[in-house]
Design an enzyme around this catalytic site. Structure first.
Site, PDB file in Angstrom:
ATOM      1  N   GLU A   1       6.277   4.984  57.656  1.00 32.73           N
ATOM      2  CA  GLU A   1       6.026   3.607  57.202  1.00 32.73           C
ATOM      3  C   GLU A   1       6.809   2.616  58.080  1.00 32.73           C
ATOM      4  O   GLU A   1       6.272   1.597  58.512  1.00 32.73           O
ATOM      5  CB  GLU A   1       6.427   3.431  55.734  1.00 32.73           C
ATOM      6  CG  GLU A   1       5.604   4.224  54.747  1.00 32.73           C
ATOM      7  CD  GLU A   1       4.236   3.633  54.435  1.00 32.73           C
ATOM      8  OE1 GLU A   1       3.861   2.595  55.003  1.00 32.73           O
ATOM      9  OE2 GLU A   1       3.524   4.243  53.607  1.00 32.73           O
TER      10      GLU A   1
ATOM     11  N   ASP B   1       1.808  -1.228  52.522  1.00 31.70           N
ATOM     12  CA  ASP B   1       1.819  -0.788  51.129  1.00 31.70           C
ATOM     13  C   ASP B   1       3.157  -0.131  50.769  1.00 31.70           C
ATOM     14  O   ASP B   1       3.291   0.471  49.710  1.00 31.70           O
ATOM     15  CB  ASP B   1       0.640   0.137  50.826  1.00 31.70           C
ATOM     16  CG  ASP B   1       0.611   1.395  51.665  1.00 31.70           C
ATOM     17  OD1 ASP B   1       1.615   1.717  52.343  1.00 31.70           O
ATOM     18  OD2 ASP B   1      -0.439   2.080  51.656  1.00 31.70           O
TER      19      ASP B   1
ATOM     20  N   HIS C   1      -4.605   1.927  48.735  1.00 36.61           N
ATOM     21  CA  HIS C   1      -5.812   2.538  48.177  1.00 36.61           C
ATOM     22  C   HIS C   1      -6.479   1.635  47.143  1.00 36.61           C
ATOM     23  O   HIS C   1      -6.961   2.100  46.117  1.00 36.61           O
ATOM     24  CB  HIS C   1      -5.494   3.915  47.579  1.00 36.61           C
ATOM     25  CG  HIS C   1      -4.754   4.792  48.516  1.00 36.61           C
ATOM     26  ND1 HIS C   1      -5.343   5.407  49.608  1.00 36.61           N
ATOM     27  CD2 HIS C   1      -3.438   5.136  48.578  1.00 36.61           C
ATOM     28  CE1 HIS C   1      -4.446   6.100  50.264  1.00 36.61           C
ATOM     29  NE2 HIS C   1      -3.276   5.947  49.678  1.00 36.61           N
TER      30      HIS C   1
ATOM     31  N   ASP D   1       0.560   1.480  58.040  1.00 33.09           N
ATOM     32  CA  ASP D   1       0.676   2.510  57.014  1.00 33.09           C
ATOM     33  C   ASP D   1       1.259   3.764  57.647  1.00 33.09           C
ATOM     34  O   ASP D   1       1.103   3.998  58.852  1.00 33.09           O
ATOM     35  CB  ASP D   1      -0.677   2.832  56.386  1.00 33.09           C
ATOM     36  CG  ASP D   1      -0.557   3.523  55.028  1.00 33.09           C
ATOM     37  OD1 ASP D   1       0.561   3.537  54.447  1.00 33.09           O
ATOM     38  OD2 ASP D   1      -1.566   4.059  54.534  1.00 33.09           O
ATOM     39  N   GLY D   2       1.936   4.540  56.831  1.00 31.19           N
ATOM     40  CA  GLY D   2       2.469   5.828  57.238  1.00 31.19           C
ATOM     41  C   GLY D   2       1.910   6.901  56.339  1.00 31.19           C
ATOM     42  O   GLY D   2       1.516   6.635  55.200  1.00 31.19           O
TER      43      GLY D   2
ATOM     44  N   ASP E   1      -4.496   3.648  56.796  1.00 29.62           N
ATOM     45  CA  ASP E   1      -4.311   4.907  56.082  1.00 29.62           C
ATOM     46  C   ASP E   1      -5.093   6.023  56.778  1.00 29.62           C
ATOM     47  O   ASP E   1      -4.565   7.122  56.997  1.00 29.62           O
ATOM     48  CB  ASP E   1      -4.768   4.753  54.625  1.00 29.62           C
ATOM     49  CG  ASP E   1      -4.587   6.026  53.827  1.00 29.62           C
ATOM     50  OD1 ASP E   1      -3.419   6.393  53.565  1.00 29.62           O
ATOM     51  OD2 ASP E   1      -5.601   6.655  53.480  1.00 29.62           O
TER      52      ASP E   1
END
Length: 159
Positions: free
Chosen positions: A52, A74, A129, A13-14, A139
């Site tokens: 990302e 994501d 999320h 994740d970024g 995250d």
């Protein structure tokens, strides 16, 4: 597909506080022997998309030999660019999306393509999320890294 390769799952994740702004990436690497590795880092001024892509790069760089890799992210941008061949097309077209528009982040796409060629990589999109434990961990790692006091300069980010 070479099923003899060791298998690994990489969650990425970024994060970016404002966009552009301070950013970070988070990575969780899981192998079949229940080994776990977590990676994160941050930059003073960058973009969410750069983080990302960089998260995936850092996950693949952590592998010391070829693997069968499933990347969970994501970022539909990353999944589509890799699985639909957009990044390869941009590379072939000298980092242009079309005759008038440059592809963004060519430095990162080039590195991601290079690293992906060393492994058998499949990209899988996960909804952010939404309770995916490892995506949520990435995250938190990325967000925390973006808030670090000693952030690096993203030297290839164009202001």
């Amino acid at each position: 597909m070479n099923n003899d390769l060791p298998q690994v799952q990489i969650y990425t994740d970024g994060s970016c506080l404002n966009n552009p702004g301070p950013g970070g990436y988070g990575v969780v690497i899981l192998d079949n022997q229940n080994h776990r590795q977590e990676l994160s880092g941050g930059f003073r001024k960058t973009t969410n998309n750069r983080m990302e892509i960089l998260a995936v790069i850092m996950g693949l760089k952590a592998l010391t030999k070829p693997h069968q890799v499933t990347i969970y992210t994501d970022s539909q941008y990353v999944v589509n660019a890799m699985m639909k061949g957009w990044a390869k097309k941009w590379q072939i077209n000298n980092w242009k999306r079309n005759p008038r528009e440059k592809a963004k982040n060519p430095d990162l796409w080039q590195e991601l393509l290079r690293l992906s060629n060393q492994h058998q990589v499949n990209f899988t999109w996960v909804r952010g999320h939404s309770g995916n434990k490892e995506n949520e961990r990435c995250d938190r790692l990325a967000f925390s890294a973006a808030q670090n006091d000693s952030l690096q300069e993203d030297v290839n980010y164009e202001y």
